[in-house]
Write a protein that holds these residues in place. Structure first.
Motif, mmCIF file in Angstrom:
data_model
loop_
_atom_site.group_PDB
_atom_site.id
_atom_site.type_symbol
_atom_site.label_atom_id
_atom_site.label_comp_id
_atom_site.label_asym_id
_atom_site.label_seq_id
_atom_site.Cartn_x
_atom_site.Cartn_y
_atom_site.Cartn_z
ATOM 1 N N UNK A 98 0.812 -1.209 0.000
ATOM 2 C CA UNK A 98 0.000 0.000 0.000
ATOM 3 C C UNK A 98 0.846 1.261 0.000
ATOM 4 N N UNK A 99 1.981 1.219 0.674
ATOM 5 C CA UNK A 99 2.867 2.381 0.705
ATOM 6 C C UNK A 99 3.497 2.642 -0.652
ATOM 7 N N UNK A 100 3.854 1.595 -1.351
ATOM 8 C CA UNK A 100 4.483 1.751 -2.661
ATOM 9 C C UNK A 100 3.481 2.195 -3.720
ATOM 10 N N UNK A 101 2.266 1.657 -3.687
ATOM 11 C CA UNK A 101 1.313 1.905 -4.769
ATOM 12 C C UNK A 101 0.392 3.088 -4.532
ATOM 13 N N UNK A 102 0.379 3.662 -3.351
ATOM 14 C CA UNK A 102 -0.593 4.728 -3.093
ATOM 15 C C UNK A 102 -0.095 6.062 -3.649
ATOM 16 N N UNK A 144 -4.057 15.980 -2.088
ATOM 17 C CA UNK A 144 -3.044 15.341 -1.239
ATOM 18 C C UNK A 144 -2.297 14.262 -2.013
ATOM 19 N N UNK A 145 -2.160 14.443 -3.303
ATOM 20 C CA UNK A 145 -1.429 13.473 -4.112
ATOM 21 C C UNK A 145 0.073 13.592 -3.857
ATOM 22 N N UNK A 146 0.728 12.444 -3.725
ATOM 23 C CA UNK A 146 2.147 12.414 -3.410
ATOM 24 C C UNK A 146 2.977 12.910 -4.585
#
Length: 103
Positions: free
Chosen positions: A23-27, A93-95
């Motif tokens: 989830x951390x990689x794909x979010x 809030x997009x990374x």
């Protein structure tokens, strides 16, 4: 009543860690990334407690888990404050738009 074994605790911790890491990689959303990071911290805490049950001094893993929980709470508060600030200024809030924080 069936008790969980050592292997079941480690497998559950590894599964939670994998789901959090994936989830951390794909979010792309910052709040989802923070939630995934919290699940990684919870998996690490579960593994510390599971491994501390093998030793004669069981308090070491549980005390270290309390420190991990305190760090995770501070990370969540700081991360959510930053996410709210970015959302207030940029309406997103997009990374991948994190370079907008530069002056």
């Amino acid at each position: 009543m069936q008790q969980t074994t050592f292997e079941q605790g480690l497998i559950l911790g590894a599964y939670i860690f994998y789901v959090g890491f994936f989830g951390l990689i794909t979010s792309r959303n910052m709040v989802r990334a923070l939630m995934s990071l919290e699940s990684i911290f919870n998996a690490i805490t579960l593994n510390f407690i599971t491994l501390s049950n093998l030793t004669t001094n069981r308090e070491e893993g549980e005390i270290f888990s309390l420190f991990v929980i305190a760090v995770a709470a501070a990370e969540a508060a700081t991360g959510l404050a930053i996410a709210l600030s970015i959302h207030r200024n940029r309406k997103s809030t997009r990374i991948d738009q994190s370079n907008l924080l530069k002056w």
